[in-house]
Design a protein around this motif. Structure first.
Motif, PDB file in Angstrom:
ATOM      1  N   THR A   1      41.315  25.910  46.668  1.00 21.23           N
ATOM      2  CA  THR A   1      41.012  27.046  45.791  1.00 21.23           C
ATOM      3  C   THR A   1      39.730  26.808  45.010  1.00 21.23           C
ATOM      4  O   THR A   1      38.904  27.719  44.849  1.00 21.23           O
ATOM      5  CB  THR A   1      42.186  27.283  44.816  1.00 21.23           C
ATOM      6  N   TYR A   2      39.556  25.583  44.533  1.00 23.55           N
ATOM      7  CA  TYR A   2      38.347  25.249  43.787  1.00 23.55           C
ATOM      8  C   TYR A   2      37.107  25.415  44.670  1.00 23.55           C
ATOM      9  O   TYR A   2      36.091  25.986  44.245  1.00 23.55           O
ATOM     10  CB  TYR A   2      38.444  23.819  43.263  1.00 23.55           C
ATOM     11  N   LEU A   3      37.189  24.926  45.901  1.00 21.32           N
ATOM     12  CA  LEU A   3      36.042  25.030  46.809  1.00 21.32           C
ATOM     13  C   LEU A   3      35.758  26.485  47.187  1.00 21.32           C
ATOM     14  O   LEU A   3      34.591  26.899  47.246  1.00 21.32           O
ATOM     15  CB  LEU A   3      36.304  24.192  48.065  1.00 21.32           C
ATOM     16  N   ARG A   4      36.792  27.256  47.439  1.00 17.36           N
ATOM     17  CA  ARG A   4      36.593  28.653  47.835  1.00 17.36           C
ATOM     18  C   ARG A   4      36.155  29.530  46.672  1.00 17.36           C
ATOM     19  O   ARG A   4      35.713  30.674  46.889  1.00 17.36           O
ATOM     20  CB  ARG A   4      37.881  29.208  48.455  1.00 17.36           C
ATOM     21  N   SER A   5      36.268  29.015  45.449  1.00 20.14           N
ATOM     22  CA  SER A   5      35.784  29.805  44.313  1.00 20.14           C
ATOM     23  C   SER A   5      34.259  29.932  44.339  1.00 20.14           C
ATOM     24  O   SER A   5      33.685  30.725  43.578  1.00 20.14           O
ATOM     25  CB  SER A   5      36.226  29.165  42.992  1.00 20.14           C
ATOM     26  N   ASP A   6      33.596  29.185  45.208  1.00 22.77           N
ATOM     27  CA  ASP A   6      32.145  29.335  45.390  1.00 22.77           C
ATOM     28  C   ASP A   6      31.772  30.754  45.797  1.00 22.77           C
ATOM     29  O   ASP A   6      30.649  31.210  45.543  1.00 22.77           O
ATOM     30  CB  ASP A   6      31.641  28.369  46.463  1.00 22.77           C
ATOM     31  N   PHE A   7      32.694  31.448  46.440  1.00 20.98           N
ATOM     32  CA  PHE A   7      32.410  32.785  46.953  1.00 20.98           C
ATOM     33  C   PHE A   7      32.654  33.882  45.910  1.00 20.98           C
ATOM     34  O   PHE A   7      32.445  35.060  46.195  1.00 20.98           O
ATOM     35  CB  PHE A   7      33.259  33.068  48.188  1.00 20.98           C
ATOM     36  N   LEU A   8      33.104  33.496  44.711  1.00 21.34           N
ATOM     37  CA  LEU A   8      33.297  34.485  43.655  1.00 21.34           C
ATOM     38  C   LEU A   8      31.962  34.839  43.020  1.00 21.34           C
ATOM     39  O   LEU A   8      30.956  34.136  43.190  1.00 21.34           O
ATOM     40  CB  LEU A   8      34.245  33.929  42.579  1.00 21.34           C
ATOM     41  N   GLN A   9      31.974  35.936  42.272  1.00 22.78           N
ATOM     42  CA  GLN A   9      30.788  36.299  41.512  1.00 22.78           C
ATOM     43  C   GLN A   9      30.460  35.187  40.516  1.00 22.78           C
ATOM     44  O   GLN A   9      31.347  34.492  40.009  1.00 22.78           O
ATOM     45  CB  GLN A   9      31.023  37.613  40.761  1.00 22.78           C
ATOM     46  N   GLU A  10      29.180  34.997  40.261  1.00 19.05           N
ATOM     47  CA  GLU A  10      28.754  33.872  39.427  1.00 19.05           C
ATOM     48  C   GLU A  10      29.418  33.897  38.060  1.00 19.05           C
ATOM     49  O   GLU A  10      29.786  32.845  37.523  1.00 19.05           O
ATOM     50  CB  GLU A  10      27.228  33.889  39.272  1.00 19.05           C
TER      51      GLU A  10
ATOM     52  N   THR B   1      36.752  30.516  36.532  1.00 14.92           N
ATOM     53  CA  THR B   1      37.809  30.115  37.464  1.00 14.92           C
ATOM     54  C   THR B   1      37.898  28.599  37.578  1.00 14.92           C
ATOM     55  O   THR B   1      38.995  28.026  37.535  1.00 14.92           O
ATOM     56  CB  THR B   1      37.540  30.727  38.851  1.00 14.92           C
ATOM     57  N   ARG B   2      36.775  27.956  37.699  1.00 15.61           N
ATOM     58  CA  ARG B   2      36.792  26.498  37.840  1.00 15.61           C
ATOM     59  C   ARG B   2      37.272  25.815  36.566  1.00 15.61           C
ATOM     60  O   ARG B   2      37.964  24.794  36.621  1.00 15.61           O
ATOM     61  CB  ARG B   2      35.393  26.012  38.230  1.00 15.61           C
ATOM     62  N   GLU B   3      36.931  26.385  35.420  1.00 15.59           N
ATOM     63  CA  GLU B   3      37.417  25.812  34.167  1.00 15.59           C
ATOM     64  C   GLU B   3      38.932  25.999  34.046  1.00 15.59           C
ATOM     65  O   GLU B   3      39.640  25.089  33.581  1.00 15.59           O
ATOM     66  CB  GLU B   3      36.707  26.486  32.986  1.00 15.59           C
TER      67      GLU B   3
ATOM     68  N   TRP C   1      44.651  35.239  38.815  1.00 18.50           N
ATOM     69  CA  TRP C   1      44.953  36.359  39.706  1.00 18.50           C
ATOM     70  C   TRP C   1      44.132  37.591  39.330  1.00 18.50           C
ATOM     71  O   TRP C   1      43.646  38.314  40.202  1.00 18.50           O
ATOM     72  CB  TRP C   1      46.439  36.680  39.671  1.00 18.50           C
ATOM     73  N   ASP C   2      43.975  37.843  38.028  1.00 16.37           N
ATOM     74  CA  ASP C   2      43.178  38.991  37.583  1.00 16.37           C
ATOM     75  C   ASP C   2      41.735  38.856  38.078  1.00 16.37           C
ATOM     76  O   ASP C   2      41.122  39.841  38.513  1.00 16.37           O
ATOM     77  CB  ASP C   2      43.194  39.085  36.054  1.00 16.37           C
ATOM     78  N   ILE C   3      41.189  37.647  38.005  1.00 16.89           N
ATOM     79  CA  ILE C   3      39.824  37.429  38.485  1.00 16.89           C
ATOM     80  C   ILE C   3      39.743  37.648  39.987  1.00 16.89           C
ATOM     81  O   ILE C   3      38.797  38.271  40.499  1.00 16.89           O
ATOM     82  CB  ILE C   3      39.359  36.002  38.129  1.00 16.89           C
ATOM     83  N   ALA C   4      40.743  37.157  40.714  1.00 14.01           N
ATOM     84  CA  ALA C   4      40.750  37.339  42.171  1.00 14.01           C
ATOM     85  C   ALA C   4      40.848  38.809  42.545  1.00 14.01           C
ATOM     86  O   ALA C   4      40.164  39.278  43.475  1.00 14.01           O
ATOM     87  CB  ALA C   4      41.908  36.562  42.786  1.00 14.01           C
ATOM     88  N   VAL C   5      41.675  39.562  41.840  1.00 19.10           N
ATOM     89  CA  VAL C   5      41.830  40.994  42.119  1.00 19.10           C
ATOM     90  C   VAL C   5      40.520  41.743  41.835  1.00 19.10           C
ATOM     91  O   VAL C   5      40.090  42.589  42.629  1.00 19.10           O
ATOM     92  CB  VAL C   5      42.983  41.576  41.287  1.00 19.10           C
ATOM     93  N   ALA C   6      39.905  41.411  40.712  1.00 20.24           N
ATOM     94  CA  ALA C   6      38.654  42.089  40.361  1.00 20.24           C
ATOM     95  C   ALA C   6      37.575  41.834  41.408  1.00 20.24           C
ATOM     96  O   ALA C   6      36.820  42.744  41.782  1.00 20.24           O
ATOM     97  CB  ALA C   6      38.183  41.614  38.985  1.00 20.24           C
ATOM     98  N   ASN C   7      37.491  40.615  41.905  1.00 24.29           N
ATOM     99  CA  ASN C   7      36.503  40.310  42.932  1.00 24.29           C
ATOM    100  C   ASN C   7      36.882  40.936  44.274  1.00 24.29           C
ATOM    101  O   ASN C   7      36.005  41.379  45.027  1.00 24.29           O
ATOM    102  CB  ASN C   7      36.361  38.789  43.101  1.00 24.29           C
ATOM    103  N   GLY C   8      38.151  40.983  44.588  1.00 22.88           N
ATOM    104  CA  GLY C   8      38.585  41.582  45.843  1.00 22.88           C
ATOM    105  C   GLY C   8      38.321  43.070  45.902  1.00 22.88           C
ATOM    106  O   GLY C   8      38.013  43.616  46.975  1.00 22.88           O
TER     107      GLY C   8
ATOM    108  N   TYR D   1      40.145  33.322  49.752  1.00 22.07           N
ATOM    109  CA  TYR D   1      40.337  32.820  48.389  1.00 22.07           C
ATOM    110  C   TYR D   1      41.710  33.208  47.858  1.00 22.07           C
ATOM    111  O   TYR D   1      42.415  32.381  47.258  1.00 22.07           O
ATOM    112  CB  TYR D   1      39.241  33.343  47.461  1.00 22.07           C
ATOM    113  N   VAL D   2      42.085  34.459  48.086  1.00 20.78           N
ATOM    114  CA  VAL D   2      43.405  34.933  47.632  1.00 20.78           C
ATOM    115  C   VAL D   2      44.514  34.144  48.323  1.00 20.78           C
ATOM    116  O   VAL D   2      45.536  33.801  47.712  1.00 20.78           O
ATOM    117  CB  VAL D   2      43.552  36.442  47.902  1.00 20.78           C
ATOM    118  N   GLU D   3      44.315  33.811  49.585  1.00 18.19           N
ATOM    119  CA  GLU D   3      45.317  33.032  50.321  1.00 18.19           C
ATOM    120  C   GLU D   3      45.504  31.645  49.705  1.00 18.19           C
ATOM    121  O   GLU D   3      46.638  31.191  49.507  1.00 18.19           O
ATOM    122  CB  GLU D   3      44.897  32.897  51.781  1.00 18.19           C
ATOM    123  N   SER D   4      44.405  30.980  49.403  1.00 15.03           N
ATOM    124  CA  SER D   4      44.508  29.645  48.805  1.00 15.03           C
ATOM    125  C   SER D   4      45.103  29.713  47.400  1.00 15.03           C
ATOM    126  O   SER D   4      45.887  28.843  46.998  1.00 15.03           O
ATOM    127  CB  SER D   4      43.138  28.970  48.765  1.00 15.03           C
ATOM    128  N   LEU D   5      44.756  30.759  46.649  1.00 18.60           N
ATOM    129  CA  LEU D   5      45.324  30.924  45.314  1.00 18.60           C
ATOM    130  C   LEU D   5      46.825  31.193  45.396  1.00 18.60           C
ATOM    131  O   LEU D   5      47.606  30.682  44.579  1.00 18.60           O
ATOM    132  CB  LEU D   5      44.616  32.067  44.582  1.00 18.60           C
TER     133      LEU D   5
END
Length: 261
Positions: free
Chosen positions: A88-97, A103-105, A143-150, A162-166
């Motif tokens: 999940t940490y690695l796939r968070s690279d694909f989120l908005q900056e 997310t990483r914090e 989850w809220d961050i993942a939904v917003a990005n999705g 990313y959602v799968e790993s989360l």
């Protein structure tokens, strides 16, 4: 009474006291029976003692199997938890900056929370509730961050990964709570095991009394042997027992996250 409220050391000394008292009670009953009737022979008593001790051995093996299987499951879940968090940490690279840093914090805090709980000694109900509440808050925010990005791109395969790993992180958390904190050896099993130990050791003392022999000094060795096995079972059954699951995979992950941007 909640079995979890009983200290581990009390299983050891309590088992010794229970067995010594049972052997003594059986011995006195045997001596009294021998004095009352010369027809009371030692052979039938020996057969009864052997049968009860055989059942006791079966229950000990059964109970140990339950505890050992759960212990192995807890070890596997620690590895699964570390792998899911790392991915999940690695796939968070694909989120908005803007969301990536938060997310990483959150993932670092989530990991620190798990390690602090695992190394915190006794598992108290209040401490468990606090840990679960804090974990739930972090999960909801992730989850809220993942939904917003999705929602920015509903057809994005990257967002789906990313959602799968989360989701794996959440599922592993639920399994660790269920297997590590909620599931225990049933009270009925402890009750049957304790009863068989009492009856079995009473029958040993009864056999000695009926045969007219003196009290066997080896009863202390018998009590210590049973106490050690019972203590190991109780310790394996608890996350705060003397036999603990190593958190090394999560500690290695924390070292990895500390050196990651």
């Amino acid at each position: 009474m909640n079995v979890d409220s009983v200290p581990i050391w009390l299983f050891f000394f309590g088992t010794i006291a229970m067995i010594m008292a049972s052997v003594e009670a059986g011995y006195r009953l045997g001596r009294a029976s021998h004095r009352r009737s010369a027809d009371e022979k030692e052979a039938p008593a020996s057969g009864v003692a052997g049968a009860i001790l055989g059942l006791t051995a079966f229950m000990l093996a059964f109970t140990f199997g339950i505890a050992a299987e759960r212990y192995d499951s807890r070890k596997a879940l620690v590895r699964d938890d570390a792998n899911a968090l790392r991915l999940t940490y690695l796939r968070s690279d694909f989120l908005q900056e803007a969301d990536r840093g938060e997310t990483r914090e959150l993932l670092r805090k989530y990991l620190d929370l798990r390690l602090a709980f695992a190394s915190g000694g006794s598992v108290e109900p209040g401490k468990v509730r606090v840990m679960l509440a804090q974990s739930d808050q972090i999960q909801r925010r992730l989850w809220d961050i993942a939904v917003a990005n999705g929602k920015r791109d509903l057809n994005s395969d990257v967002a789906a990964l990313y959602v799968e790993s989360l989701s794996d992180v959440f599922a592993t958390h639920a399994s660790r709570v269920a297997i590590g904190l909620q599931m225990r050896i049933p009270k009925g099993v402890w009750l049957v095991l304790s009863g068989l130990i009492v009856f079995g050791t009473m029958s040993i003392g009864y056999h000695a009394g009926v045969s007219g022999s003196r009290r066997a000094k080896a009863s202390v060795i018998l009590a210590l042997s049973f106490a050690m096995v019972i203590t190991v079972i109780a310790s394996l059954d608890r996350p705060d027992g003397y036999v603990r699951v190593t958190q090394q995979p999560l500690m290695d992950l924390r070292s990895f996250l500390a050196t990651s941007p």
